[in-house]
Design a protein around this motif. Structure first.
Motif, PDB file in Angstrom:
ATOM      1  N   ILE B  82     -10.762  -2.155   3.810  1.00 53.85           N
ATOM      2  CA  ILE B  82     -10.245  -3.339   3.118  1.00 53.85           C
ATOM      3  C   ILE B  82      -9.264  -2.956   2.003  1.00 53.85           C
ATOM      4  CG2 ILE B  82     -10.906  -5.263   1.632  1.00 53.85           C
ATOM      5  CD1 ILE B  82     -13.355  -5.594   3.467  1.00 53.85           C
ATOM      6  N   TRP B  84      -7.538  -0.271   1.773  1.00 51.42           N
ATOM      7  CA  TRP B  84      -6.362   0.313   2.441  1.00 51.42           C
ATOM      8  C   TRP B  84      -5.433  -0.796   2.937  1.00 51.42           C
ATOM      9  CZ3 TRP B  84      -5.271  -0.285   7.744  1.00 51.42           C
ATOM     10  CH2 TRP B  84      -4.172   0.458   8.205  1.00 51.42           C
ATOM     11  N   ALA B  85      -6.031  -1.813   3.592  1.00 51.99           N
ATOM     12  CA  ALA B  85      -5.210  -2.897   4.128  1.00 51.99           C
ATOM     13  C   ALA B  85      -4.546  -3.687   3.009  1.00 51.99           C
ATOM     14  CB  ALA B  85      -6.074  -3.819   4.987  1.00 51.99           C
ATOM     15  N   ALA B  86      -5.309  -3.909   1.922  1.00 55.57           N
ATOM     16  CA  ALA B  86      -4.758  -4.711   0.836  1.00 55.57           C
ATOM     17  C   ALA B  86      -3.580  -4.022   0.162  1.00 55.57           C
ATOM     18  CB  ALA B  86      -5.855  -5.027  -0.184  1.00 55.57           C
ATOM     19  N   PHE B  88      -1.644  -1.758   1.716  1.00 50.81           N
ATOM     20  CA  PHE B  88      -0.829  -1.135   2.762  1.00 50.81           C
ATOM     21  C   PHE B  88       0.662  -1.167   2.448  1.00 50.81           C
ATOM     22  CE2 PHE B  88       1.587  -1.359   6.727  1.00 50.81           C
ATOM     23  CZ  PHE B  88       1.132  -0.230   7.374  1.00 50.81           C
ATOM     24  N   ARG B  89       1.158  -2.347   2.056  1.00 51.13           N
ATOM     25  CA  ARG B  89       2.612  -2.478   1.890  1.00 51.13           C
ATOM     26  C   ARG B  89       3.117  -1.688   0.686  1.00 51.13           C
ATOM     27  NH1 ARG B  89       3.916  -8.647   2.458  1.00 51.13           N
ATOM     28  NH2 ARG B  89       6.053  -7.957   2.192  1.00 51.13           N
TER      29      ARG B  89
END
Lengths: 404, 126
Positions: B82, B84-86, B88-89
């Protein structure tokens, strides 16, 4: 970026009180008002949803459903306006029914289970953005809050099943635990795609990110949307995934021993949870309160708030309706098939969805692709992968994983 | 804006209070209309309408534990993914595609675990 959409709804009350009395009040005083609003909303929406469920079921089965309670004139008008007070009558009936606590139960978890299931559901509503600047509080952990809090539901169901000291309750509770554990994983992984695209966890930021991309996230993560929807039907124990309370084999599953108001609480939580998962799906995948073909104003305008709220409810109601439709159309899934679906199909597919979303984010940030370009690219990737799967499928791709 | 976390505490208390209020209201009303009449037969477990035989607190199938253990593995994995995904950008701007490769390595190890469980038959119910 319009900052105002992240205001907490309590601020409107603060402004109103300040406007009326000319004195500013601290936020802590409007917090109980928000609690009351949400509790009222949950009760009201459940009353409507239960009535709607019965009407939809009736229409699908070519009946008219409840017609006798409520204004006679309206019932004569059409089947969709009859029996409007049916749920209210049911609620009163449940209120006067005896609260039986069987002598062999474990009383503390038996009573705590309905308390927990409703509490958890109410708490999850904190971050739901009902409209621009209309969430109770836009916590920056939004999505994680909903997922983590609502996964406590399984605890309540196991408590109810175990403490009832009834064989069917126990079986229902255990089945429910196994099912929810299996579907929690694809559910979280399906949500990771939009989280990755939005670059944040807050619900309002999620909506704003969909504005930034110029397309709703169900396009870049179509797989994720479908997986989330299926997994959330399993999470709220609705047919065709209702094996924990399969009435033809388990009487009423974990609610077999509950009566009166205690049963009513489980019933309330079921419908409130249904609304909750659909509103999360509408926010994360269908653009939430974003009005199609209309720019979000830079300053707060009451008109846009009203319109956005309307759009949010339209999207959520649509998803809720599809859930009811599914309930009355599909037969119940067998438990082992259900586990297979969760672990062997939805989970790997949700990882694939994450990969597609990562690709889309790279296209957007590195190659500066925008809006429809992004969604077309992602749909193309999806079609490519599906075709690939069809080609590779001839010898089953998972054949080497069979039991040894 | 980070939001007000006090709402979580308030809603936890408020939700429990709401149910508590409903229960006490129901118990008051049932005594008022005298529907509250406990008896020995009523105190038996309902089950399917027949008098219950034996205890319900029995040993149950071990397969439920297998699912619970698998769940723990992948839930912990989700807890790592989670954040990492948050981010990511942001990470993409700093590290480039390395951010995808690293997570792919982590995922591959865990997918290996799923394949192992699958092949060992932990996902089969029968």
């Amino acid at each position: 970026m319009p900052e105002w959409v992240q205001f907490s709804a309590g601020k409107h009350f603060q402004d109103l009180i300040a406007h009326l009395s000319g004195r500013s009040v601290p936020e802590i005083l409007v917090m109980p008002i928000m609690l009351a609003v949400i509790l009222g909303f949950i009760c009201g929406s459940s009353l409507i949803l239960i009535w709607a469920e019965r009407k939809v079921a009736a229409r699908i089965q070519n009946r008219v459903g409840p017609m006798m309670t409520g204004p006679r004139k309206l019932a004569e008008f059409s089947m969709w306006t009859g029996g409007l007070l049916q749920t209210a009558a049911d609620a009163i009936k449940l209120l006067v029914k005896e609260l039986i606590i069987p002598s062999k139960t474990d009383p503390v978890p038996f009573i705590a289970a309905p308390v927990l299931i409703v509490t958890v559901c109410v708490t999850a509503f904190v971050v739901i953005p009902f409209g621009p600047a209309l969430s109770v509080s836009d916590l920056n952990i939004g999505v994680v809050h909903v997922v983590s809090i609502s996964s406590l539901t399984v605890l309540s169901i196991v408590m109810a099943g175990w403490s009832s000291n009834s064989k069917y309750s126990l079986l229902g509770g255990l089945r429910s635990a196994a099912q929810m554990l299996s579907y929690e994983i694809p559910l979280i992984f399906a949500l990771l795609g939009p989280i990755l695209l939005a670059g944040g966890l807050s619900m309002q930021k999620m909506v704003l990110a969909q504005r930034e991309y110029g397309c709703w996230f169900f396009l870049p993560s179509l797989l994720g949307f479908l997986i989330y929807y299926v997994a959330s039907i399993a999470e709220v124990n609705r047919p065709p995934f209702d094996i924990p309370e399969a009435e033809s084999e388990l009487v009423a599953g974990y609610v077999s021993e509950y009566s009166g108001m205690m049963f009513a609480m489980f019933f309330l939580a079921e419908f409130a949870n249904m609304f909750l998962v659909c509103s999360v799906a509408a926010t994360v995948f269908l653009g939430g309160w974003l009005v199609p073909f209309m720019a979000v104003p830079e300053q707060m305008t009451p008109g846009y708030i009203a319109l956005g709220t309307l759009v949010f409810f339209a999207k959520t109601s649509f998803l809720v309706f599809i859930m009811m439709w599914i309930r009355w159309t599909f037969p119940r899934v067998r438990p082992d098939h259900l586990m297979n679906l969760g672990w062997k199909y939805l989970f790997p597919l949700s990882l694939l969805n994450l990969l597609i979303c990562a690709g889309v984010a790279v296209l957007k940030d590195v190659y500066k692709l925008n809006g429809w370009g992004v969604s077309l690219a992602s749909l193309g990737a999806l079609v490519f992968v599906l075709l690939l799967l069809q080609v590779v499928r001839v010898p089953r791709p998972t054949a080497f994983l069979e039991k040894v | 804006m980070d939001g007000n976390y006090g709402y979580i505490a308030l809603f936890l208390l408020g939700g429990a209070g709401f149910v508590g209020f409903n229960f006490s209201l129901a118990s008051f009303v049932t005594r008022l209309v005298q529907s509250h009449r406990p008896s020995r037969t009523k105190g038996l477990a309902y089950e399917c309408g027949e008098p219950p035989s034996g205890e319900a607190w029995v040993q149950y199938n071990v397969r439920y534990y297998l699912y619970a253990m698998l769940f723990v593995i992948f839930d912990v994995e989700a807890a790592y993914m989670i954040p990492w995904a948050a981010e990511f950008r942001k990470l993409l701007a700093e590290l480039g595609t390395l951010v995808v490769v690293e997570m792919a390595g982590f995922l591959a190890i865990l997918l290996l675990a799923l394949c192992y469980a699958w092949r060992k038959g932990a996902l089969e119910w029968t």
